[in-house]
Structure formats: structure tokens, C-alpha cells
Design an enzyme around this catalytic site. Sequence first.
Site, PDB file in Angstrom:
ATOM      1  N   ASP B 129       0.840  -1.206   0.000  1.00 51.33           N
ATOM      2  CA  ASP B 129       0.000   0.000   0.000  1.00 51.33           C
ATOM      3  C   ASP B 129       0.873   1.254   0.000  1.00 51.33           C
ATOM      4  O   ASP B 129       0.539   2.261  -0.608  1.00 51.33           O
ATOM      5  CB  ASP B 129      -0.914   0.002   1.225  1.00 51.33           C
ATOM      6  CG  ASP B 129      -2.006  -1.056   1.088  1.00 51.33           C
ATOM      7  OD1 ASP B 129      -2.150  -1.604  -0.032  1.00 51.33           O
ATOM      8  OD2 ASP B 129      -2.684  -1.334   2.094  1.00 51.33           O
ATOM      9  N   CYS B 130       1.994   1.179   0.701  1.00 52.61           N
ATOM     10  CA  CYS B 130       2.862   2.361   0.786  1.00 52.61           C
ATOM     11  C   CYS B 130       3.873   2.433  -0.353  1.00 52.61           C
ATOM     12  O   CYS B 130       4.396   3.496  -0.675  1.00 52.61           O
ATOM     13  CB  CYS B 130       3.555   2.393   2.140  1.00 52.61           C
ATOM     14  SG  CYS B 130       4.121   0.780   2.717  1.00 52.61           S
TER      15      CYS B 130
END
Lengths: 137, 386
Positions: B129-130
Site C-alpha cells: 500500500d505504501c
Amino acid sequence: MKKIKLILYFPPERTDKPFTYHLVKDYDVIFNILQAEIQPGKRGRLTIELEGTEENIQRALEFTREYGIEYRPFNKNIVRNQGECIDCGACTAVCPSDALHMNTETWKLNFDEKKCLVCELCIRACPVKAIDVNMFE
Amino acid sequence: MAKTFEEINEKIRNGTVVVATAEEIIDIVEEKGIKEAARQVDVVTTATFGPMCSSGAFINFGHSDPPIRMCKIWLNDVPAYGGLAAVDTYIGATELSETRGMEYGGAHVIQDLVDGKKVRLVAKSYGTDCYPRLEIDTYITLEDLNQAYLFNPRNVYQNYSAATNTSSKVMDTYMGTLLPQCGNVTYSTSGELSPLLNDPELRTIGIGTRIFLAGAQGYIAWEGTQFVLNKEKIDEDTTMYSGATLAVIGNLKEMNSRYLRAASFNRYGTTMFVGIGIPIPVVDEEMMEFLAVSNKDLYTNVVDYSVPSRSRPTLRKVSYEELRSGSIELNGKKVQTAPLSSLRRAREIANLLKESIQKGEFLLQQPVQPLPKERTFNPLKDMVVK
């Protein structure tokens, strides 16, 4: 006096005849064997250096041809890239003729091309790929 | 008449320091004696330039946009470690190219970077996600990198066994090509110029020591892996030291490939010639006694590499003077010897270090912690798991 390097190819039926004897006796050439691969009943290979007068060398070569031995000029040499060489000495471990040797004062690698048999063992022994074989006409 | 690091550094700053290489000091001591030589000479420089497999570099690439958490990394097709933070890696000297095999490896990637060449970076990710990006294929140069520093876990071996081969086959090893039936002996040392043979008890060399590392000013970071202090008496006056090693660190961006050379040993793989110079302060007369050592008093074992065992048999002990002579006697036969580490370039490094100390450009750093005196050399227990 003239000096030439040759590779001679002996047909199997010729390896048992005293060819080199005649070369020296009849044509007065100085004969230095650099590399030899001769076995009875097999095709042989002899790398030699011949030294003599222009005329005697010419006659010796004619004799060689008539004797049924093929030859061609020895047209390879080993070249060292001085810029790449780090003078480690790894190649001197495998050099059979001491052509590659360390100067024991400066510890610089020396290459004496006259002694080189062009066996090419040094090429794979060099860790920095500073040695190569050169073909010429 | 003990001298402190600080007193010597003061002499370096005001240009009055007297420096000699570890080869020059042998003649100086011969001529003036230990006491006078120790009074006159402040620093002795030592050096080595040999193949050291346990070498590599940490690199930070900087972040792409969108950013990627690099999991699998290749530099010019050589795998680099993907188990650090998003864009950090470690490239080891002996890692081989997946496309060119043994002719190109991590050592060559490092040398190409030092030479300012473009290096292709390919990285893959599972995506987070990051760090959403899944792939990158680009070029890097040393200049572009945020950090690039050499960190070699084991360099500067104090003393290394000479190698020979009693078998009937040619062996291609990291000690070079070993000819059959003891056709040759190879050895790797700068002998009387070698750092840890000149300070064998590690009186002045320790964690934090500033060193010449491949053209840069680097440091001793830690004891080297497999560090052990072995002492063996040869005779009443001669001790054979071996086993000490150093972990070293330095800025790759300040290095010069003249002193950091990628290499490939036939049928073994890639490695790196690392140029290291260590200044040794003449803190007292006892130190000068160590520094005055010469090749005739330095010994190593000649080991048979054809025995495929961890503890290979020693055929004999030999002095470096004898190895340097070009041949030694082995089982009654004269056998030619060949070096693997470049004494010529080690001398160049010892002289460069000497000059930079004389010019006031290189100050001595006292160790912040000594290296260990007690260490054991543990084998790997080979338990049969399945």
C-alpha cells in the site's frame, strides 16, 4: 642468418622417420623445439624455431614439403595489456617456459616473448583478463 | 620514550613527522638500531593489494516516483540483496552475473560504478500500500546514489597459507591454477609490508583506526569475520602469527579503481583486489621491534588443496623469503612459487600513504576499542536435517 617460427603437421606414417636429423645434418639449420605433440601412428604437431642462412632455410622448407610434412608459419602471439595488468603474478604460476616472470626487485611482471610457447595457459590464469592471444598473418 | 597518537598527530600537523614504509624501516633499524630508529621515526606505513572475496558495497538508490519497495534487485544482471529497506541494497563481490557467469560479478559492478560507468538497475516488488510500484528498469551512476560505501566483512588477512596440489589433476582455485603433482605453489601476502604482520599483537590497530581504503580514507569498523589470534613458535626467536582479519568501511565515491579491481579466477568465480594501507605509530621501542620484521622471519604453511577437507594437511612451513625467491623445496623436489597479491601495487599504496601523512593530509586515529584478544574459530556443525 634468418630466424623463423613454424608449426609442422606430421602425417601418421611419418612420425617414425628421422626428419629432424636430416634437417640439421643436411641443411645446417639451428633447430629449437617450442612445443611437440608426437605419438607413433598419430598425426603429430611440432612447433619449431629455425635459424640458418636464407638459402639453407629455403632448402630445408623444400625438403620438408617433399618429405610429406605440411607446415605453416606460427602466427599467434601472447599480448599483455600493460594498463590492465596489476603485477599480481598469478600467470607466472602456470607459465611453462618462464616467459612470464616477476622481477624480484621491482615485483613488476616481465614478459619475454622470445621464450613464449603460446600455450595460452596464462590467459585463463590471469584474474584481471589482461592477457590475450593475437593472431597475425 | 613512548609517543602518543596525539604527539604524533601534532608532528603531522606541523610538518615535522618522520615516516617510513615497513620495507624501508628494516634497513633503518639495521643501520641505527631499534632504540635510535624508534626515536627518529614516528610512523611506519604498511599496505596490501590482494584478492579479498569478503568485500561488497552498501548502496541507497533514492526513491522513484511512484516509489517501489525493491525485493529482487539486479545490477548489470548481478543479483543484489533485497532484504533491506525499500531502496537499500548490498552488492557482494563474488555474486555472479545471471547472463555472463563467472566473467562478470558483483566486484565488476562495484568497479564499474567507481569508474563512473552507467550500471543498469532492475528491481521487482510484490507491491505494498505504501510502495505501489511493481517494477523498475533504469540506469544508475555512482554520482546519482545517495550513499555508496564499501563494507568488507573480512579483509587484510594477517597471514594466509600457501597452496599446492598433490593430486594428478589441475585444480582451479581462489589461490590460482594449481598444477598437478605439486607443479607449483601460490601464496598471497605482502609479507614484511603487510599490515597485520607488522602489528601482530594488534597494539595500535583497532576499531576506529583510519586507513587507506582503495584511494579513500576509510576506517576499521570491527574485527573481521573468522577473526582469531593464532600464535605458533617456529623457533626461539620466531613466532608465526595468523588468523587476525579486519572489517573495513569507506566511501565508494572517493575510491579509485587503481586500488579496487574486479577479478575473476578461472572456474572459481569473481573476487576483488582491494588496496589497503594502514599507518602504524611507533609508540615505543617494542613497537619498533615488531615493525622491523622481515620476510626471513615471517612464516606460513604450505597446504595441500587437493584434500577436500576443512582441515587440509600442511606439507611444510616456509618463510616468505623462500617463497619470494621463486622456488621452494617440497618433498625433495624444487617447485616454482608464484605470488597472487601485487607487491608492486602494495608498495605504491604504502608510499602514497607515507606522502599523505608527510603532507599533513592524513592524521592517525587512535582506536576507540581494541580488537579482541580471545576468539575461537568455530566450525559449522553439519547436522543431518533430512
